[in-house]
Scaffold this motif. Structure first.
Motif, PDB file in Angstrom:
ATOM      1  N   PRO A  25       0.825  -1.205   0.000  1.00  0.00           N
ATOM      2  CA  PRO A  25       0.000   0.000   0.000  1.00  0.00           C
ATOM      3  C   PRO A  25       0.858   1.252   0.000  1.00  0.00           C
ATOM      4  O   PRO A  25       2.068   1.206   0.227  1.00  0.00           O
ATOM      5  CB  PRO A  25      -0.787  -0.128   1.306  1.00  0.00           C
ATOM      6  N   ASN A  26       0.228   2.386  -0.270  1.00  0.00           N
ATOM      7  CA  ASN A  26       0.899   3.670  -0.187  1.00  0.00           C
ATOM      8  C   ASN A  26       0.307   4.436   0.985  1.00  0.00           C
ATOM      9  O   ASN A  26      -0.904   4.578   1.101  1.00  0.00           O
ATOM     10  CB  ASN A  26       0.726   4.451  -1.499  1.00  0.00           C
ATOM     11  N   ILE A  53       2.385  12.317   5.752  1.00  0.00           N
ATOM     12  CA  ILE A  53       3.275  11.299   5.189  1.00  0.00           C
ATOM     13  C   ILE A  53       3.395  11.478   3.684  1.00  0.00           C
ATOM     14  O   ILE A  53       2.389  11.596   2.980  1.00  0.00           O
ATOM     15  CB  ILE A  53       2.760   9.881   5.503  1.00  0.00           C
ATOM     16  N   GLU A  54       4.637  11.495   3.207  1.00  0.00           N
ATOM     17  CA  GLU A  54       4.926  11.468   1.776  1.00  0.00           C
ATOM     18  C   GLU A  54       5.617  10.139   1.482  1.00  0.00           C
ATOM     19  O   GLU A  54       6.718   9.887   1.964  1.00  0.00           O
ATOM     20  CB  GLU A  54       5.827  12.637   1.377  1.00  0.00           C
ATOM     21  N   HIS A  55       4.953   9.286   0.719  1.00  0.00           N
ATOM     22  CA  HIS A  55       5.459   7.931   0.464  1.00  0.00           C
ATOM     23  C   HIS A  55       5.605   7.722  -1.033  1.00  0.00           C
ATOM     24  O   HIS A  55       4.625   7.588  -1.759  1.00  0.00           O
ATOM     25  CB  HIS A  55       4.477   6.910   1.063  1.00  0.00           C
ATOM     26  N   ASN A  56       6.833   7.731  -1.483  1.00  0.00           N
ATOM     27  CA  ASN A  56       7.157   7.455  -2.880  1.00  0.00           C
ATOM     28  C   ASN A  56       8.204   6.354  -2.849  1.00  0.00           C
ATOM     29  O   ASN A  56       9.399   6.603  -2.925  1.00  0.00           O
ATOM     30  CB  ASN A  56       7.673   8.717  -3.571  1.00  0.00           C
ATOM     31  N   SER A 195       7.881  16.306 -14.063  1.00  0.00           N
ATOM     32  CA  SER A 195       6.736  15.507 -13.641  1.00  0.00           C
ATOM     33  C   SER A 195       7.162  14.463 -12.612  1.00  0.00           C
ATOM     34  O   SER A 195       8.346  14.160 -12.469  1.00  0.00           O
ATOM     35  CB  SER A 195       6.096  14.822 -14.853  1.00  0.00           C
ATOM     36  N   ASP A 196       6.174  13.929 -11.905  1.00  0.00           N
ATOM     37  CA  ASP A 196       6.428  12.898 -10.894  1.00  0.00           C
ATOM     38  C   ASP A 196       5.384  11.804 -11.078  1.00  0.00           C
ATOM     39  O   ASP A 196       4.196  12.010 -10.834  1.00  0.00           O
ATOM     40  CB  ASP A 196       6.322  13.502  -9.490  1.00  0.00           C
ATOM     41  N   PHE A 197       5.831  10.629 -11.522  1.00  0.00           N
ATOM     42  CA  PHE A 197       4.914   9.543 -11.837  1.00  0.00           C
ATOM     43  C   PHE A 197       4.734   8.561 -10.679  1.00  0.00           C
ATOM     44  O   PHE A 197       4.050   7.549 -10.812  1.00  0.00           O
ATOM     45  CB  PHE A 197       5.388   8.809 -13.103  1.00  0.00           C
ATOM     46  N   GLY A 198       5.341   8.866  -9.539  1.00  0.00           N
ATOM     47  CA  GLY A 198       5.167   8.004  -8.384  1.00  0.00           C
ATOM     48  C   GLY A 198       5.692   6.608  -8.641  1.00  0.00           C
ATOM     49  O   GLY A 198       6.778   6.424  -9.198  1.00  0.00           O
ATOM     50  N   VAL A 199       4.908   5.607  -8.247  1.00  0.00           N
ATOM     51  CA  VAL A 199       5.331   4.207  -8.393  1.00  0.00           C
ATOM     52  C   VAL A 199       5.084   3.670  -9.786  1.00  0.00           C
ATOM     53  O   VAL A 199       5.430   2.534 -10.088  1.00  0.00           O
ATOM     54  CB  VAL A 199       4.598   3.318  -7.372  1.00  0.00           C
ATOM     55  N   LEU A 200       4.480   4.478 -10.662  1.00  0.00           N
ATOM     56  CA  LEU A 200       4.088   4.000 -11.983  1.00  0.00           C
ATOM     57  C   LEU A 200       5.074   4.452 -13.054  1.00  0.00           C
ATOM     58  O   LEU A 200       5.696   5.504 -12.923  1.00  0.00           O
ATOM     59  CB  LEU A 200       2.687   4.519 -12.322  1.00  0.00           C
TER      60      LEU A 200
END
Length: 313
Positions: A25-26, A53-56, A195-200
């Protein structure tokens, strides 16, 4: 299958597949401690506590604001979920921690010295199926004895983005009062580095050509990346009416509405019998040269965020 798919659909598929494969999970969001549901054991409880919380993954950052018998406290801790040891300081206290995954749970193991005694803490984070409750079960151990705590946090509206600068909100409120709405017409190129695509996975290149004659908004997209070249069209209505698009056989139902000068697009779909929701907020810079799309994707499998920054050509 996805030769004509929209990026939204591809993002959802990547998001769902990633979560199914990793079962991780994030934890991003703004979390308020529910003291009545928590159990602090023999230790003093705070009167209030808020964690942002910032979770990357693997990066994890926790900004805490608490108030209680010891007064007000503000501190930030950063971790990495790949098991590497990190050191954080809380006042003069040095805390060494490692963080690892145990299935869909996150395990934080910490060591410190208190009044000449070695103390170890094991804190297990678990997220509820709906992503709205974060439970932290902590076991403390030292030569003086052991203790357990359960802390229950509830997610607050707005998530981790809540503490952002008030300037955009003030601008939106002013625009809303005057009835101003952005117009997104133009040719837009994705700036991948901003840009920031996170976990993708993100595309290598993407260009959107937008025709916006309110309430009709049409987006022709060309992109290229790990999933190959894509060429597709999306049409939505900005007056709140539901629109249905079927990229690659995946049915997407979307509604769009104005929040001040910003357009908010809410999309729903099913992926492998799981309900997935996407909330995308479109923002236009004051000079009309930059368009930012902030997307939040959520399902029972977890949550993730993306930010795409486009520059007008």
């Amino acid at each position: 299958m996805f030769r004509k798919a929209t990026l939204t659909a591809l993002t959802v598929v990547a998001f769902a597949a990633s979560l199914l494969a990793q079962s991780k999970p994030n934890f991003s969001g703004t979390w308020k401690l529910n003291t009545s549901k928590s159990d602090f054991g023999p230790l003093p409880a705070p009167d209030s506590q808020m964690n942002v919380i910032e979770h990357n993954d693997p990066a994890l950052k926790v900004a805490t604001t608490a108030e209680g018998a010891q007064g007000k406290q503000n501190f930030t801790s950063t971790y990495t979920t790949d098991g590497k040891e990190v050191t954080n300081t809380r006042g003069p206290q040095e805390i060494k921690s490692t963080v690892t995954w145990d299935g869909d749970k996150l395990v934080l193991s910490s060591k410190l010295s208190f009044q000449g005694n070695d103390v170890s803490l094991k804190n297990v984070w678990s997220l509820s199926a709906d992503g709205q409750t974060l439970t932290q079960n902590q076991h403390l151990s030292a030569a003086m004895g052991e203790a357990d705590q359960t802390m229950v946090f509830e997610k607050q509206a707005g998530g981790a983005a809540a503490p952002a600068s008030a300037a955009p909100a003030a601008k939106a409120a002013t625009a809303s009062a005057s009835g101003a709405k952005s117009n997104y017409s133009g040719k837009w190129k994705l700036n991948v580095s901003k840009s920031d695509f996170g976990v993708l996975p993100g595309p290598d290149t993407r260009t959107d050509v937008i025709e916006h004659k309110d309430p009709v908004l049409k987006v022709d997209t060309t992109s290229d990346g790990a999933q190959g070249k894509q060429d597709y069209t999306m049409t939505i209505s900005t007056d709140g009416k539901e629109n249905t698009n079927t990229p690659g056989g995946l049915e997407l139902k979307s509604t769009a509405a104005w929040e001040g000068p910003n357009l908010v697009v809410n999309t729903k779909l099913k992926f492998q019998d799981n309900d997935v929701t996407i909330k995308t907020t479109w923002e236009l810079s004051a000079d009309g040269k930059t368009m930012t799309q902030n997307a939040h994707l959520a399902s029972a499998m977890g949550e993730t965020d993306q930010k795409m920054v486009f520059e007008k050509q």
